[in-house]
Design a protein around this motif. Structure first.
Motif, PDB file in Angstrom:
ATOM      1  N   LEU A  91       0.804  -1.225   0.000  1.00  0.00           N
ATOM      2  CA  LEU A  91       0.000   0.000   0.000  1.00  0.00           C
ATOM      3  C   LEU A  91       0.840   1.279   0.000  1.00  0.00           C
ATOM      4  CD1 LEU A  91      -2.863  -0.983   2.472  1.00  0.00           C
ATOM      5  CD2 LEU A  91      -3.028  -0.701  -0.010  1.00  0.00           C
ATOM      6  N   LEU A 141      -0.366   4.159  -2.168  1.00  0.00           N
ATOM      7  CA  LEU A 141      -1.489   4.891  -1.579  1.00  0.00           C
ATOM      8  C   LEU A 141      -1.006   5.797  -0.452  1.00  0.00           C
ATOM      9  CD1 LEU A 141      -4.503   5.464  -0.989  1.00  0.00           C
ATOM     10  CD2 LEU A 141      -4.504   3.389   0.433  1.00  0.00           C
ATOM     11  N   ASP A 175       0.983   8.814  -1.727  1.00  0.00           N
ATOM     12  CA  ASP A 175       0.123   9.822  -2.328  1.00  0.00           C
ATOM     13  C   ASP A 175      -0.575  10.641  -1.236  1.00  0.00           C
ATOM     14  OD1 ASP A 175      -1.293  10.794  -4.899  1.00  0.00           O
ATOM     15  OD2 ASP A 175      -2.946  10.334  -3.540  1.00  0.00           O
ATOM     16  N   LEU A 176      -1.133   9.958  -0.247  1.00  0.00           N
ATOM     17  CA  LEU A 176      -1.800  10.661   0.844  1.00  0.00           C
ATOM     18  C   LEU A 176      -0.809  11.497   1.651  1.00  0.00           C
ATOM     19  CD1 LEU A 176      -4.140   7.777   2.045  1.00  0.00           C
ATOM     20  CD2 LEU A 176      -4.840   9.840   0.816  1.00  0.00           C
ATOM     21  N   GLY A 211      -7.224   7.451   3.920  1.00  0.00           N
ATOM     22  CA  GLY A 211      -7.770   8.198   2.799  1.00  0.00           C
ATOM     23  C   GLY A 211      -9.285   8.143   2.841  1.00  0.00           C
ATOM     24  N   ARG A 265     -12.784  -1.896   1.702  1.00  0.00           N
ATOM     25  CA  ARG A 265     -12.523  -0.806   0.761  1.00  0.00           C
ATOM     26  C   ARG A 265     -13.849  -0.384   0.147  1.00  0.00           C
ATOM     27  NH1 ARG A 265     -12.393  -3.616  -4.150  1.00  0.00           N
ATOM     28  NH2 ARG A 265     -12.033  -5.858  -3.846  1.00  0.00           N
ATOM     29  N   VAL A 290      -8.115   1.638  -5.619  1.00  0.00           N
ATOM     30  CA  VAL A 290      -7.159   1.682  -4.510  1.00  0.00           C
ATOM     31  C   VAL A 290      -5.781   1.355  -5.079  1.00  0.00           C
ATOM     32  CG1 VAL A 290      -6.474   0.709  -2.286  1.00  0.00           C
ATOM     33  CG2 VAL A 290      -8.907   1.013  -2.815  1.00  0.00           C
ATOM     34  N   PRO A 291      -4.859   2.311  -5.070  1.00  0.00           N
ATOM     35  CA  PRO A 291      -3.549   2.065  -5.676  1.00  0.00           C
ATOM     36  C   PRO A 291      -2.620   1.269  -4.770  1.00  0.00           C
ATOM     37  CG  PRO A 291      -3.639   4.297  -4.823  1.00  0.00           C
ATOM     38  CD  PRO A 291      -5.003   3.703  -4.606  1.00  0.00           C
ATOM     39  N   GLY A 292      -1.688   0.561  -5.393  1.00  0.00           N
ATOM     40  CA  GLY A 292      -0.679  -0.193  -4.655  1.00  0.00           C
ATOM     41  C   GLY A 292       0.406  -0.640  -5.615  1.00  0.00           C
ATOM     42  N   MET A 352      -4.021  -0.971  -9.539  1.00  0.00           N
ATOM     43  CA  MET A 352      -5.227  -0.284  -9.089  1.00  0.00           C
ATOM     44  C   MET A 352      -6.318  -1.332  -8.908  1.00  0.00           C
ATOM     45  SD  MET A 352      -5.465   3.368 -11.021  1.00  0.00           S
ATOM     46  CE  MET A 352      -4.058   4.481 -11.140  1.00  0.00           C
ATOM     47  N   LEU A 373      -9.899   8.262 -10.107  1.00  0.00           N
ATOM     48  CA  LEU A 373      -8.828   8.470  -9.130  1.00  0.00           C
ATOM     49  C   LEU A 373      -7.750   9.308  -9.787  1.00  0.00           C
ATOM     50  CD1 LEU A 373      -7.304   7.733  -6.436  1.00  0.00           C
ATOM     51  CD2 LEU A 373      -6.282   5.848  -7.717  1.00  0.00           C
ATOM     52  N   LEU A 417      -3.879  10.703  -8.806  1.00  0.00           N
ATOM     53  CA  LEU A 417      -2.768  10.720  -7.864  1.00  0.00           C
ATOM     54  C   LEU A 417      -1.928  11.969  -8.056  1.00  0.00           C
ATOM     55  CD1 LEU A 417      -1.607   6.977  -8.064  1.00  0.00           C
ATOM     56  CD2 LEU A 417      -3.228   8.027  -6.474  1.00  0.00           C
TER      57      LEU A 417
END
Length: 824
Positions: free
Chosen positions: A582, A585, A588-589, A621, A676, A682-684, A714, A725, A727
């Motif tokens: 993760l 994610l 990015d956050l 997030g 989720r 949801v990116p990873g 994703m 989404l 980023l």
């Protein structure tokens, strides 16, 4: 006389001012004054904060007075002094410039601050004033967040939260556990916030004494006005609106420092170790497939405290050790404190610091010998000219060997109160009433700027310091699943895992988005297996995942140690892997948090204030919901999900939640209840590697290698409704139905060369995804492959259908152009 005001009658300090004796030349106050969202009314005295659900309060100012002020006494802002008498001024009687003069001599000023409005309260003209207070409304059941680190519950409703550390023997630790206070109060259900921009000792009574009021009380009114910023957000019925309150606070103070990207990989340390221990630990982690990029070398590691030289008996040839660890993909952090001992090894440094005025002193200029756990020692005064540069020459003895940061312990001994009196500590920057929290800023910044690419994880913090502090940890928590609070004997526990959750979430709502507690706690030594595993599950969904804690020589929190139950290492590996997966994610956050303070991990009722979710739950997030298990022996967990459709992370099951109805989630020891949002990307990472750092050791895989680090994933369970989404790095995707096909428009930032769309069909309402027949990129058909090896071997793109898992994976090449992908 004071300028433009009435002559004050000679009266007892607890009586109101004799208004009748005022000069006729006094300027009368206006009936009301409006600035931004705030309206101040003169008679009766009242305030209105025009939030979506307004804050309306009459008698919103209270002043505590005594017959004779003792300048050495600590007047407790928790209202513990029986000699203090409180009164509330009832109206404004004059205008002194832009100050409203109240009927007891208190003055108020309302002005603009660029965010909302600034309210200043000056009680310095009130005879005998020792405490001053703002009173603002609340309802008994509404959540309130902020206040800095609060281990007794991120939702502070019903609590009294102090703004200073104190010696307090009612706590098991001997301290009141106030390590990172922030004078910030948020009403997410109203869309309102207040930030008291003041360093003086204070306390927030959040409905503990008066269920329908929040009391913000501060000491030392003689030192001048108290500044309170009031601000509002949008409609609290819209999820996440209250996050704007955290952003408003950040705009008033400072954006938080962001840890380097490598610090988001799992970390490991042991309390007392040797060179051989470190090498054995990293080899075990690599052998077990536990990813990570950081190892701490904790206390003791030096020849003496703060020589910054490795003890050769424990860490022979430290430079070669650091080089070895770097080859395996690990940076090294070191434990440190801001003290110089008087023993033989540091006597020369101590003498030099004392002679140059680099030490904290008492009120007559004598350096204080602080009795910290390995003291006594002098405490560096980082506000003294030249002290920081002098200390950094010592820090660089370690960083020049290639270390990349510090765990900064202690540094909190400039207390505002000791034994009921003001503590007479002095620095060049101010006395203890100011420096009791502000000391942390100079301490931390000295280490952060000593060398490039430094990560700090610190015990202390305060408002406005977050821009020099990359992460906090909550100090020494208990090694169990108990909550903080009275243990039944009158002694207050520090608390274990529930306290860690509370600390992290309260900090996230207070401008500190980066946090990591010791997995398994510290106090009491190594934890039991259940505590260790449950803590690791929680930490995997936080920002800083760090494994380590209390114990003596040979004791560890390593789940592969024989002291822990069989299977503990495998569970830990699963969640360390999840955390590493993760990182895209989290990163990015993190960058968003660094820009404007938006929290990475978010208390559920900060985002959804009307939801019935318990205060141990949180979001990562907008789209990941976490319900840590904090009950010993539990195999299920009652959960109230936020409103909307949610997908079980593990089973793919869909739950439609109204935000009020509980479900029972399966929670065997190896399972963290985790969801989720449906229809959310949801990116990873698409591929698993060992470290975020470059690695040259045989067998170590690294995300610095584009074969791993350039592969984005994703994950989504589409519902057919349009979704998107974006980023920070320029990557993004938008999904929607296009007839009976599913369309994804995507682009990639510079660090990615491929993206794998992982479409979970177990609960999808998009029929094509339950039995796909093909995929095309830019109008050209993509080949189907038989397995994961084939998926990552194709160049332009390909797709893999896994019928048993009901999972479609489509891997495609990308760049900064928007590319169309169609699934048939």
């Amino acid at each position: 006389m004071w300028p433009g005001s009435c002559k004050r009658a000679a009266i007892a300090p607890f009586l109101l001012l004799a208004i009748a004796s005022c000069d006729a030349s006094s300027t009368p106050p206006p009936a009301e004054l409006a600035v931004g969202p705030v309206i101040l009314k003169s008679d009766p005295l009242a305030i209105r904060v025009d939030a979506p659900v307004p804050l309306d309060q009459t008698a919103f100012v209270e002043i505590g007075t005594v017959a004779e002020v003792d300048p050495t006494h600590y007047y407790d802002p928790r209202d513990r002094d029986p000699d203090v008498t409180w009164h509330a001024p009832t109206r404004a009687v004059a205008l002194d410039g832009d100050w409203f003069v109240l009927d007891d001599g208190t003055r108020l000023r309302l002005g603009a601050d660029g965010t909302g409005a600034l309210l200043e309260l000056d009680a310095s003209h009130v005879p005998g004033a020792v405490l001053m207070r703002l009173v603002l409304p609340r309802t008994p059941d509404e959540p309130q967040f902020g206040f800095g680190e609060v281990g007794t519950g991120a939702n502070a409703a019903g609590q009294i939260v102090e703004m200073q550390l104190r010696v307090d023997d009612t706590y098991a630790s001997g301290l009141n556990e106030t390590h990172a206070p922030v004078p910030l109060a948020l009403w997410p259900a109203r869309g309102a916030g207040v930030f008291v921009a003041d360093r003086r000792p204070g306390a927030f009574d959040v409905g503990a004494t008066r269920p329908t009021a929040m009391l913000a009380t501060f000491t030392l009114p003689a030192r001048g006005p108290l500044a309170a910023h009031l601000f509002v957000s949008g409609d609290p019925a819209i999820p996440g609106t209250a996050l704007a309150l955290v952003r408003a606070y950040t705009a008033l103070t400072a954006p938080p420092a962001v840890p380097p990207r490598w610090a988001f990989a799992p970390m490991q340390w042991r309390n007392v170790g040797t060179r051989a221990d470190v090498l054995a630990d990293v080899q075990a982690m690599r052998d077990l497939g536990i990813p990570g990029s950081t190892v701490w070398i904790d206390n003791p590691w030096q020849t003496a405290y703060n020589t910054f030289e490795f003890d050769p008996a424990r860490y022979a040839d430290a430079a070669a050790l650091i080089t070895d660890l770097e080859a395996r993909g690990y940076h090294v952090l070191l434990w440190s404190t801001p003290y110089i001992g008087t023993g033989p090894a540091t006597a020369a440094d101590y003498g030099e610091a004392a002679d140059r005025g680099y030490l904290v002193t008492d009120d007559v200029g004598i350096p204080i010998a602080f009795p910290w756990q390995n003291g006594p020692g002098g405490m560096i005064d980082f506000t003294a000219p030249g002290a920081t540069a002098w200390w950094q020459t010592r820090i660089r003895r370690a960083t020049d060997l290639g270390t990349h940061g510090f765990k900064l312990d202690f540094g909190e001994e400039i207390l505002p109160e000791l034994g009921g009196n003001l503590f007479p500590a002095r620095t060049v920057g101010g006395d203890a009433s100011v420096m009791h929290r502000l000391y942390a800023r100079g301490y931390h910044d000295a280490y952060r700027t000593a060398a490039p690419d430094q990560f700090l994880i610190t015990r202390a913090g305060t408002w406005g310091e977050q821009d020099v502090n990359t992460a906090l940890w909550p100090g020494d928590l208990d090694n169990d699943l108990r909550r903080a609070g009275d243990d039944g004997s009158g002694t207050r526990r520090v608390g274990g895992l529930p306290a860690a959750i509370a600390c992290g979430l309260s900090l996230s709502a207070s401008g500190y988005p980066f946090f990591g507690s010791d997995i398994g706690g510290y106090r009491g030594g190594p934890p039991d297996s259940e505590t260790l595993v449950r803590w690791a599950e929680y930490a995997a969904l936080g920002t800083i995942m760090q494994l380590g804690g209390g114990g003596g020589e040979g004791d560890t929190h390593n789940p592969w140690d024989s002291r822990y139950a069989t299977g503990s290492a495998a569970i830990y590996q699963r969640y360390a892997r999840l955390h590493m997966d993760l990182v895209p994610l989290l990163w990015d956050l993190a960058q968003r948090a660094g820009a404007d303070g938006t929290p990475v991990t978010r208390p559920t009722r900060l985002v959804y204030p009307a939801a019935g979710s318990d205060d141990d739950t949180f979001l990562v997030g907008d789209d990941v919901f976490v319900a840590p298990v904090v009950t010993a022996g539990a195999t299920t967990r009652a959960v109230i999900l936020p409103p909307g459709p949610w997908i079980d992370w593990w089973t793919g099951a869909l739950t439609m939640s109204d935000g009020r109805t509980a479900i029972t989630a399966a929670a065997p020891l190896d399972t963290l209840p985790l969801w989720r949002a449906a229809n959310a990307f949801v990116p990873g990472f698409a591929r698993a590697a060992d470290t975020l750092l470059p690695a040259t050791a045989a067998g170590v895989t690294s995300y610095a290698d584009p074969a791993y680090g350039g592969e984005l994933a994703m994950r989504i369970t589409p519902t057919g409704q349009p979704t998107s989404l974006a980023l920070v790095d320029g990557s993004g995707a938008a999904g929607s139905l296009e007839g009976t096909a599913y369309s994804i428009q995507y682009q990639l930032g510079a660090s990615w060369h491929h993206v794998t769309f992982d479409l979970d069909a177990r609960a999808t309402t998009v029929g094509v995804l339950t039995a796909p027949t093909g995929a095309e990129l830019d109008g050209a058909d993509l080949p189907q492959v038989a397995d994961e090896a084939g998926l990552f071997a194709c160049t332009t793109g390909c797709w893999l259908w896994e019928p048993a898992a009901q999972r479609l994976r489509v891997r495609v090449v990308g760049d900064d152009r928007v590319r169309p992908l169609l699934i048939r």
